[in-house]
Design a protein around this motif. Structure first.
Motif: not given
Length: 359
Positions: A18-20, A85-93
């Protein structure tokens, strides 16, 4: 130890994401070459939301793309802590729920951080070296030879998606095209004249056809075709190269009215809109050639160290190379003083250029 060149794709036939998230940080041309893969994903999973993780300078390439839900644009000026922090935000959607599928098309350290923070059940890439295999859950071989097809090969081999030779895509608005026409008219392009965009720049010396060769080619073509108008493209820090071509062409006898040097730096999307008004794009092996393909303009590329894998395999797109035994070497330096470029004379390029303009 697993063979890093083998495929590891068990279980993907049941995936219905559903999300890619597609990850391709740079360069600008490579992000544009990612768009056929995005199209393949959207065609296969029309209800899926597709996000892209890329660098801020590349984000305009994806603007207005109806197949892209959101662009995570990385600002490389962030501190280490801000970046993590940004990588974590991106990785977790981004607080909208986890991604079902994350695809790494480039395997750069910043992307691996996103992968490590992500809890996506499928983390897909091309075969990684053994020391990075724990970052991914699945991998599949690439294909080729065309560069966009090589990227898409991960999808072809992992999910069985067909390659339909889709060109790269950029979605220009009518307002952007109208603005380009207005600018071109202000710069001297009149109705009935034929526009040729020229990219004589490159940051790699082994991809840079000499300025004097460009000047001679434009002069010869301009004398045979008085209707031609040559617009010299340039990016940040590249104005000097464009000025060299202009000065050498004028010194060789090219009619000044046939040469357009934009009085200001254009944005990526402005450049694409200008190219959409051209009959041909002439240049080195760099990103403007891919933009020309994306807007439906024919391309003629002079090749040095690169291969023909960067040339779109469709009608109206050609490249010329001297054909030395060392080509293509893909190197950024040359012990032979760039003979592959200096030896490719304007007189050899001229017939192909005129032929493509006459078609």
């Amino acid at each position: 130890m697993a063979d890093p060149t083998s495929c590891r794709i068990d279980g993907l036939e049941r995936l219905n994401p559903k999300r890619i998230l597609c990850c391709q940080l740079r360069q600008i041309g490579d992000v544009l070459l990612l768009t056929p893969s995005i199209h393949m994903l959207k065609k296969h999973w029309p209800n899926a939301q597709i996000d892209v993780f890329t660098e801020k300078k590349c984000a305009p390439v994806l603007e207005n793309n109806p197949e892209v839900n959101h662009v995570w644009a990385l600002d490389r000026k962030m501190s280490v802590l801000e970046s993590l922090r940004y990588y974590r935000t991106v990785g977790t959607g981004g607080g909208l729920g986890r991604y079902d599928l994350v695809i790494d098309f480039q395997q750069l350290p910043r992307i691996r951080w996103v992968m490590l923070f992500s809890d996506a059940p499928v983390k897909l890439s091309y075969p990684p070296p053994w020391y990075n295999q724990l970052v991914y859950t699945h991998w599949a071989k690439v294909s080729g030879p065309y560069a966009a097809k090589s990227k898409a090969g991960v999808l072809m081999n992992a999910f069985g998606l067909p390659w339909e030779n889709d060109p790269p895509r950029i979605y220009l608005t009518d307002a952007e095209k109208d603005h380009a026409r207005t600018e071109l008219a202000a710069w001297g392009l009149a109705p009935g004249q034929t526009l040729v965009t020229v990219d004589a720049t490159h940051r790699r010396i082994t991809r840079l056809w000499p300025a004097e060769h460009y000047a001679a080619l434009l002069t010869m073509a301009g004398k045979q075709r008085p209707d031609l108008r040559f617009l010299l493209l340039y990016g940040p820090g590249e104005l000097e190269v464009a000025e060299q071509v202009r000065d050498k062409a004028l010194a060789a006898g090219l009619d000044p009215a046939q040469l357009i040097l934009p009085p200001r730096l254009t944005t990526l999307r402005e450049m694409a809109a200008i190219q959409s008004q051209a009959a041909l794009h002439l240049g080195n092996c760099s990103s403007p050639r891919h933009f020309a393909v994306a807007v439906g303009t024919k391309t003629l590329t002079v090749r040095g160290s690169t291969s023909s894998a960067w040339t779109y395999p469709g009608p109206g797109h050609e490249d010329l190379a001297l054909g030395l035994p060392c080509q293509p070497c893909s190197e950024n330096t040359c012990p032979l003083d760039r003979k592959c470029l200096t030896g490719l004379k304007p007189e050899v390029v001229l017939p192909k250029m005129l032929e493509m303009l006459a078609e």
